[in-house]
Design a protein around this motif. Structure first.
Motif: not given
Length: 507
Positions: A25-33, A35-39
Motif C-alpha cells: 500500500n505504501e509503494v502504491a501511494v508513493a507511486a500515486q503521488l 501520477g503512477l497508478l498500479l493495476d
C-alpha cells in the motif's frame, strides 16, 4: 469492445517464508503521488515482494518477476524505486541495471518525469542531484540516498553494489556479473536489508541465471501447472518467483494462454494486437512462432525447457534396503572456484544395481587428502577416480605424497562416463540408500554441454551452480567399469559366456 481480461495472478508462484507485514500500500501511494497508478496484478506482485519478517529483514532476498512484453513490468520497478528512494530510509543505494544502455536511459527518463510532477519530492533532491552522463544516470537526494542507472553491456560488474539491486532484462544477465557482486551483498546482509530483483520476459536457452532460478522451483517441464499454483519449498525460504506465462503445450492463439501470460490484457494489450503480432512473427523467417511464444506467451524456447535429469525420477531410485558388496570405487571432484570439494562412492550391489553416495563434502580442499586416506584404509576401493581436466587434478601430487594412488581419466573418458551414468540412470540401474540434499540439489540444476550430436558432459558454465556431487558420483560409477565388464562376461553379456544359457520360450 474487448472484455477479455488477463489473469491477475501468476501461473507459477513460489513464496518465501511468510512475513508479518508488507509495504504494498505504501509503494502504491508513493507511486500515486507521482501520477503512477498500479493495476491489481502489479500491486499483488509488490505485496509479495515487500513482505518483512519479524526481524525487519525482507522475507524474499531474491525476487524473480517474469511477464510477457508490454504488460507494465516497468511500472512495478518504477514504483519500487520511488518508494525505496524517498520513503524507505534503510535503502541508501539503489542500483537499476539493464542489458542495453537505452533501456536504462528510458527508465531513468521516465522516473525523472514522474518525480518532477511532485514538487514535494523534487525539493528532496540534492543540487545537481539529477545526473546525466555517458557513464550512467543517477538521482541523488540531499540526505545522500541515491539510485544509479547502469548498463551491463560489456560484462562489467563494476558499480553493482547497493541495498536494492534490480536486474532488468534478466534473460541476458551473465552469471559472472552476479558472482562478482555477491560478496558485496554478503557484507550488506550484516548491516542492512539487501534485496535482489530479477525482472524479465521469458528466459532464453543461455539465460543461466534466470533459468537457474526457475529450475529451483520447477525441475521438470512435464510437471508444470496449467493454472495459478503456489509453491513454498522448505529449501528455498527466501526466494520469491512470479511468472505470468502460458503452459508450453498451449496453442499460440489459445485465448487462455494469452490470459495467463498477459495480466494487462484488456487494459494495455488487446486481442487484436496479439493476433497482428502472431501473423507478423509467422511471416518473419528470422523470428517465427517460437519467438512470438517467448515474447507474448512467456514460453521458453525448446532448448531451455528440460533439465538433464528429473528430480522425481532420481528420487524414485531411493531404496533404503539396498545391499552393497565390498566392490567400491571412490571419486573426488573440486569446483572450478576451488571453494568446495566432494568425495563420492559407487558400489556394486548383489542384484546388479550400483549404489551411489556422497561420503564427504566440505568447503575448500585442505581436508580432502586426509579424508581420502582414511576412506581408502576403511573401504579398500578398487579405483579412486579424478578427472584430469577438472579441479581435482591439482590435488594429484598431494595424493601421491600421501601414498594414495588415483586414476586420472581423460576428457574423452569423462564424456563417456557421463553417457554411462545417464544410461544407468534411465535404466534404473542406480540406487541410493539415503536422500542426500547436496546430491539432490546437484541433480536438480544439472544441464548438459554437448560435443557433437550425442556426446556430452555435465555443464559447468554457471559458477554459482554447484554440481560437484553429481560429477563425483559420475566418476565413481566410472571407477567400477572393469568390475562391471567382468561381471557382464561372467553373466554372458557382451563377452564370452562361462555358462551358456538357453532362452525359455513359452513353457
Amino acid at each position: 469492445m474487448n472484455t477479455v481480461k488477463g489473469c491477475q495472478r501468476p501461473r507459477i508462484e513460489h513464496r518465501p517464508a511468510p512475513g508479518i507485514k508488507n509495504h504494498a500500500n505504501e509503494v502504491a501511494v508513493a507511486a500515486q503521488l507521482c501520477g503512477l497508478l498500479l493495476d491489481e496484478w502489479q500491486e499483488y506482485a509488490l505485496q509479495l515482494a515487500t513482505q518483512r519478517r519479524s526481524d525487519g529483514q525482507w522475507s524474499a532476498y531474491e525476487v524473480g518477476l517474469e511477464v510477457a512484453r508490454q504488460n507494465g513490468k516497468s511500472a512495478i520497478i518504477e514504483a519500487r524505486i520511488i518508494w525505496g528512494l524517498f520513503f524507505n530510509k534503510a535503502e541508501k543505494t539503489i542500483v537499476y541495471s539493464a542489458h542495453e544502455f537505452k533501456t536504462a536511459v528510458e527508465i531513468f527518463n521516465r522516473l525523472v518525469g514522474l518525480i518532477s510532477s511532485n514538487p514535494r519530492l523534487m525539493r528532496l533532491i540534492a543540487p545537481n542531484g539529477i545526473k546525466q552522463g555517458n557513464n550512467g544516470r543517477g538521482i541523488k537526494l540531499k540526505d545522500g540516498s541515491e539510485v544509479k542507472f547502469l548498463a551491463r553491456s560489456g560484462g562489467s560488474a563494476r558499480g553493482f553494489s547497493g541495498d536494492l539491486i534490480i536486474f532488468d532484462e534478466a534473460y541476458a544477465l551473465k552469471s559472472e556479473q552476479l558472482a562478482a557482486m555477491r560478496p558485496t551483498m554478503a557484507a550488506r546482509s550484516i548491516t542492512g536489508q539487501p534485496q535482489l530483483w530479477f525482472a524479465s520476459s521469458a528466459g532464453m536457452p543461455d539465460s543461466d541465471v534466470l533459468n537457474g532460478m526457475r529450475g529451483r522451483i520447477i525441475d521438470d517441464p512435464q510437471q508444470e501447472p496449467r493454472e495459478h499454483t503456489v509453491y513454498q519449498h522448505e529449501h528455498e525460504p527466501k526466494l520469491l518467483w512470479m511468472e505470468w506465462s502460458a503452459h508450453h503445450e498451449m496453442d499460440s492463439a489459445d485465448l487462455e494462454a494469452r490470459r495467463l501470460a498477459n495480466p494487462s490484457l484488456g487494459v494495455r494489450i488487446s486481442l487484436e494486437f496479439l493476433d497482428d503480432e502472431l501473423r507478423g512473427f509467422l511471416g518473419d523467417p528470422e523470428k517465427g512462432e517460437e519467438a512470438y511464444r517467448r515474447e507474448y506467451l512467456g514460453i521458453r524456447p525448446v532448448a531451455a525447457k528440460a533439465a538433464a535429469l528429473s528430480l522425481a525420477h532420481f528420487k524414485s531410485l531411493h531404496d533404503p534396503n539396498a545391499e552393497m558388496s565390498d566392490v567400491v570405487a571412490l571419486a573426488v571432484d573440486v569446483t572450478p572456484s576451488r571453494d568446495y570439494a566432494v568425495i563420492s562412492a559407487a558400489a556394486l550391489c548383489p542384484d546388479g544395481r550400483i549404489l551411489i553416495e556422497v561420503v564427504d563434502h566440505n568447503v575448500g580442499t585442505d581436508w580432502v587428502t586426509d579424508a581420502l586416506k582414511q576412506l581408502k584404509a576403511n573401504l579398500n576401493p578398487v579405483r579412486i577416480i579424478i578427472n584430469a581436466g577438472d579441479g581435482a587434478a591439482a590435488l594429484a601430487p598431494e595424493f601421491k605424497r600421501a601414498g594414495i594412488r588415483v586414476t586420472e581419466i581423460s576428457m574423452k573418458q569423462y564424456v563417456q562416463a557421463c553417457g554411462q551414468f545417464l544410461d544407468d540412470y534411465k535404466a534404473r540401474r542406480l540406487v541410493t540408500r539415503v536422500e542426500q540434499e547436496v546430491l539432490l540439489d546437484a541433480v536438480k540444476i544439472a544441464t548438459m554441454r554437448f560435443f557433437g550430436d550425442t556426446l556430452f558432459r555435465w555443464n559447468r558454465k554457471n559458477p554459482l551452480e554447484n554440481i560437484a556431487p553429481l560429477v563425483a558420483v559420475t566418476l565413481a560409477v566410472r571407477g567400477l567399469e572393469y568390475k562391471r565388464n567382468r561381471q557382464a562376461r561372467e553373466e554372458g553379456i557382451g563377452g564370452v559366456k562361462k555358462k551358456p544359457r538357453r532362452l525359455a520360450i513359452g513353457h
